[in-house]
Design a protein around this motif. Sequence first.
Motif, PDB file in Angstrom:
ATOM      1  N   LYS A  12       0.741  -1.129  -0.039  1.00  0.00           N
ATOM      2  CA  LYS A  12       0.063  -0.049  -0.068  1.00  0.00           C
ATOM      3  C   LYS A  12       0.841   1.224  -0.202  1.00  0.00           C
ATOM      4  O   LYS A  12       1.618   1.488   1.014  1.00  0.00           O
ATOM      5  CB  LYS A  12      -0.896  -0.101   1.158  1.00  0.00           C
ATOM      6  CG  LYS A  12      -1.824   1.163   1.232  1.00  0.00           C
ATOM      7  CD  LYS A  12      -2.864   1.252   2.132  1.00  0.00           C
ATOM      8  CE  LYS A  12      -3.594   2.326   2.027  1.00  0.00           C
ATOM      9  NZ  LYS A  12      -4.445   2.809   1.095  1.00  0.00           N
ATOM     10  N   PHE A  35       2.658   6.740   1.138  1.00  0.00           N
ATOM     11  CA  PHE A  35       2.815   5.614   2.193  1.00  0.00           C
ATOM     12  C   PHE A  35       2.340   6.249   3.504  1.00  0.00           C
ATOM     13  O   PHE A  35       2.277   7.258   3.621  1.00  0.00           O
ATOM     14  CB  PHE A  35       4.276   4.928   2.311  1.00  0.00           C
ATOM     15  CG  PHE A  35       5.365   5.803   2.270  1.00  0.00           C
ATOM     16  CD1 PHE A  35       5.708   6.150   3.604  1.00  0.00           C
ATOM     17  CD2 PHE A  35       5.920   6.416   1.046  1.00  0.00           C
ATOM     18  CE1 PHE A  35       6.812   6.942   3.781  1.00  0.00           C
ATOM     19  CE2 PHE A  35       6.962   7.517   1.174  1.00  0.00           C
ATOM     20  CZ  PHE A  35       7.552   7.704   2.556  1.00  0.00           C
ATOM     21  N   PHE A  36       2.635   5.198   4.487  1.00  0.00           N
ATOM     22  CA  PHE A  36       2.633   5.797   5.903  1.00  0.00           C
ATOM     23  C   PHE A  36       3.562   5.200   6.549  1.00  0.00           C
ATOM     24  O   PHE A  36       4.212   4.213   6.457  1.00  0.00           O
ATOM     25  CB  PHE A  36       1.207   5.163   6.519  1.00  0.00           C
ATOM     26  CG  PHE A  36      -0.065   5.701   6.155  1.00  0.00           C
ATOM     27  CD1 PHE A  36      -0.592   6.954   6.511  1.00  0.00           C
ATOM     28  CD2 PHE A  36      -1.027   5.090   4.952  1.00  0.00           C
ATOM     29  CE1 PHE A  36      -1.918   7.483   6.172  1.00  0.00           C
ATOM     30  CE2 PHE A  36      -1.904   5.532   4.348  1.00  0.00           C
ATOM     31  CZ  PHE A  36      -2.476   6.568   4.981  1.00  0.00           C
ATOM     32  N   MET A  37       4.232   6.089   7.639  1.00  0.00           N
ATOM     33  CA  MET A  37       5.182   5.746   8.343  1.00  0.00           C
ATOM     34  C   MET A  37       4.857   6.652   9.755  1.00  0.00           C
ATOM     35  O   MET A  37       4.575   7.777   9.640  1.00  0.00           O
ATOM     36  CB  MET A  37       6.652   6.222   7.863  1.00  0.00           C
ATOM     37  CG  MET A  37       7.804   5.715   8.780  1.00  0.00           C
ATOM     38  SD  MET A  37       9.285   6.099   8.041  1.00  0.00           S
ATOM     39  CE  MET A  37       9.526   5.311   6.595  1.00  0.00           C
ATOM     40  N   HIS A  38       5.070   5.887  10.711  1.00  0.00           N
ATOM     41  CA  HIS A  38       4.758   6.567  11.980  1.00  0.00           C
ATOM     42  C   HIS A  38       5.988   6.321  13.021  1.00  0.00           C
ATOM     43  O   HIS A  38       6.506   5.146  13.014  1.00  0.00           O
ATOM     44  CB  HIS A  38       3.536   5.807  13.003  1.00  0.00           C
ATOM     45  CG  HIS A  38       2.405   5.827  11.894  1.00  0.00           C
ATOM     46  ND1 HIS A  38       1.817   6.922  11.420  1.00  0.00           N
ATOM     47  CD2 HIS A  38       1.771   4.956  11.173  1.00  0.00           C
ATOM     48  CE1 HIS A  38       0.802   6.444  10.452  1.00  0.00           C
ATOM     49  NE2 HIS A  38       0.940   5.231  10.424  1.00  0.00           N
ATOM     50  N   GLU A  73       6.906   2.542  12.846  1.00  0.00           N
ATOM     51  CA  GLU A  73       5.830   1.389  12.130  1.00  0.00           C
ATOM     52  C   GLU A  73       5.838   1.933  10.921  1.00  0.00           C
ATOM     53  O   GLU A  73       5.498   3.394  10.626  1.00  0.00           O
ATOM     54  CB  GLU A  73       4.726   1.573  13.040  1.00  0.00           C
ATOM     55  CG  GLU A  73       4.661   0.868  14.492  1.00  0.00           C
ATOM     56  CD  GLU A  73       3.441   0.107  14.628  1.00  0.00           C
ATOM     57  OE1 GLU A  73       2.986  -0.509  13.710  1.00  0.00           O
ATOM     58  OE2 GLU A  73       3.050   0.217  15.690  1.00  0.00           O
ATOM     59  N   PRO A  75       3.088   0.542   8.515  1.00  0.00           N
ATOM     60  CA  PRO A  75       2.079  -0.491   7.749  1.00  0.00           C
ATOM     61  C   PRO A  75       2.043  -0.672   6.217  1.00  0.00           C
ATOM     62  O   PRO A  75       2.265   0.380   5.480  1.00  0.00           O
ATOM     63  CB  PRO A  75       0.877   0.242   8.015  1.00  0.00           C
ATOM     64  CG  PRO A  75       1.056   1.706   8.356  1.00  0.00           C
ATOM     65  CD  PRO A  75       2.589   1.833   8.732  1.00  0.00           C
ATOM     66  N   TYR A  76       2.038  -1.871   6.013  1.00  0.00           N
ATOM     67  CA  TYR A  76       1.948  -2.076   4.379  1.00  0.00           C
ATOM     68  C   TYR A  76       3.199  -1.902   3.743  1.00  0.00           C
ATOM     69  O   TYR A  76       3.241  -1.978   2.321  1.00  0.00           O
ATOM     70  CB  TYR A  76       0.774  -1.738   3.891  1.00  0.00           C
ATOM     71  CG  TYR A  76      -0.290  -1.909   4.806  1.00  0.00           C
ATOM     72  CD1 TYR A  76      -0.733  -3.120   4.991  1.00  0.00           C
ATOM     73  CD2 TYR A  76      -1.035  -0.623   5.493  1.00  0.00           C
ATOM     74  CE1 TYR A  76      -1.950  -3.297   6.134  1.00  0.00           C
ATOM     75  CE2 TYR A  76      -2.192  -0.907   6.503  1.00  0.00           C
ATOM     76  CZ  TYR A  76      -2.400  -2.056   6.717  1.00  0.00           C
ATOM     77  OH  TYR A  76      -3.520  -2.348   7.400  1.00  0.00           O
TER      78      TYR A  76
ATOM     79  N   PHE B  50       3.869  13.189   3.168  1.00  0.00           N
ATOM     80  CA  PHE B  50       5.008  12.997   2.463  1.00  0.00           C
ATOM     81  C   PHE B  50       4.798  13.422   0.622  1.00  0.00           C
ATOM     82  O   PHE B  50       5.556  12.736  -0.040  1.00  0.00           O
ATOM     83  CB  PHE B  50       5.354  11.303   2.311  1.00  0.00           C
ATOM     84  CG  PHE B  50       5.624  10.822   3.722  1.00  0.00           C
ATOM     85  CD1 PHE B  50       6.410  11.208   4.448  1.00  0.00           C
ATOM     86  CD2 PHE B  50       4.615   9.872   4.057  1.00  0.00           C
ATOM     87  CE1 PHE B  50       6.716  10.705   5.818  1.00  0.00           C
ATOM     88  CE2 PHE B  50       4.866   9.413   5.307  1.00  0.00           C
ATOM     89  CZ  PHE B  50       5.713   9.689   6.276  1.00  0.00           C
ATOM     90  N   GLY B  75       0.276  10.673   6.784  1.00  0.00           N
ATOM     91  CA  GLY B  75       0.684  10.306   5.354  1.00  0.00           C
ATOM     92  C   GLY B  75      -0.453  10.245   4.672  1.00  0.00           C
ATOM     93  O   GLY B  75      -1.808  10.482   4.806  1.00  0.00           O
ATOM     94  N   GLY B  76      -0.383   9.491   3.564  1.00  0.00           N
ATOM     95  CA  GLY B  76      -1.292   8.988   2.471  1.00  0.00           C
ATOM     96  C   GLY B  76      -1.287  10.307   1.510  1.00  0.00           C
ATOM     97  O   GLY B  76      -0.518  11.014   1.235  1.00  0.00           O
ATOM     98  N   ILE B 100      -2.101   0.074  14.132  1.00  0.00           N
ATOM     99  CA  ILE B 100      -2.590   0.365  12.852  1.00  0.00           C
ATOM    100  C   ILE B 100      -3.863  -0.495  12.259  1.00  0.00           C
ATOM    101  O   ILE B 100      -4.732   0.017  11.668  1.00  0.00           O
ATOM    102  CB  ILE B 100      -1.397   0.285  11.723  1.00  0.00           C
ATOM    103  CG1 ILE B 100      -0.760   1.660  12.096  1.00  0.00           C
ATOM    104  CG2 ILE B 100      -2.029   0.597  10.185  1.00  0.00           C
ATOM    105  CD1 ILE B 100      -1.349   3.010  11.749  1.00  0.00           C
ATOM    106  N   ILE B 144       0.145   7.593  14.374  1.00  0.00           N
ATOM    107  CA  ILE B 144       0.100   7.135  15.806  1.00  0.00           C
ATOM    108  C   ILE B 144       1.328   7.788  16.405  1.00  0.00           C
ATOM    109  O   ILE B 144       2.652   7.815  15.701  1.00  0.00           O
ATOM    110  CB  ILE B 144       0.320   5.626  15.660  1.00  0.00           C
ATOM    111  CG1 ILE B 144       1.068   5.077  14.739  1.00  0.00           C
ATOM    112  CG2 ILE B 144      -0.970   5.128  15.934  1.00  0.00           C
ATOM    113  CD1 ILE B 144       1.524   3.446  15.172  1.00  0.00           C
TER     114      ILE B 144
END
Lengths: 92, 252
Positions: A12, A35-38, A73, A75-76, B50, B75-76, B100, B144
């Motif tokens: 994703k 993307f997502f990054m935490h 973290e 995800p995906y 991003f 994000g996203g 998540i 998070i």
Amino acid sequence: MKHHVGEHKAKKGLIRIEFDEREGIAEHVKITGDFFMHPEETVQELERELEGHKLEELEQIIDEFFAVRMDVEMPYVNVEDFKIALKNALRE
Amino acid sequence: MSLRVLVFDSGDPKFDLAFEEALARLRARDKIPDTLRLWRTSRSVVLGYFRSAEEDVNLDVASNEGIPLIRRFSGGGTVYLDRGCVNYSIVMKREVEFPISYLYGTVLQGTLTALESLGLSPYLRNTNDVVVNGRKVSGTAASIRWGVLFLHGSVLVDADLMTLRALLRVPGRLKPSVDPVKYRVANLLEFVEGLDVDSVMDALIGGYSKVLSEDAYVDEPSKEELDVARILYRFKYSHEEWNLRLPSSHLA
């Protein structure tokens, strides 16, 4: 100076790594995508880690960066996805 | 347990995005309880943390139309908002092993439950795209940090899709791995005749209080929330180096 851009679609989210190459050194490293990054700021830290290093060292830096970051973290998305985006950029 | 609901409209999309971050920061310090915020804002483009503005937005259209670009802290992808979109944000603390998965797998059911109560048959694609009749009607992003779980999304109810299409750039050729539903959007109004934004807000309150098993009560923003949002607005969300620049030089 040569500009490198590499993209990779993870499970994703798209990851895009770009940088300028000057005498074999990466400069102006930018990592973008949906993307997502935490926590999110981790991406800037990774950019800074890569900045100023030889192109052949970048992959290992990505590995080492994530190996010790237990707080991150993604995800995906995983470390391999970042490395594939990097390899695509290096191939350009 | 009860769920605090804020329905708050600042009139300024930059302040609205600053308020999102204020909620997360104040929840981290236990200054506010778990909160569901419902809000609408004026025409704006909201970039994922991003994302690059040049890549996602037809900047000449945005500037001709006077539509601001604002970066969010999650994000996203990049979205277009106007007063025909209902936005919701949920900020909470929970001891869960996989935050998540919890947010997208469990909490986001609040949106699906809400849409079901409007007579629709929504489902998720690509983990967090909410789809009705094969069209994306809502996107979702999570964050998070500081021990806080944060989920927000925007539901297209009666948005100006012409402006959306003029503003947002779609890649000319999609990679086979990219699900084209991301770019096939629709307003809920197309599927529910006469639907208005207030009904969607009510449905979201119902959906989230059901999924979280909490009774909802409507509250006003606290002075501290407004103060923190003002500070974040002043130092971050009103600045082009945060909104337009990629985050390397940002004020974290």
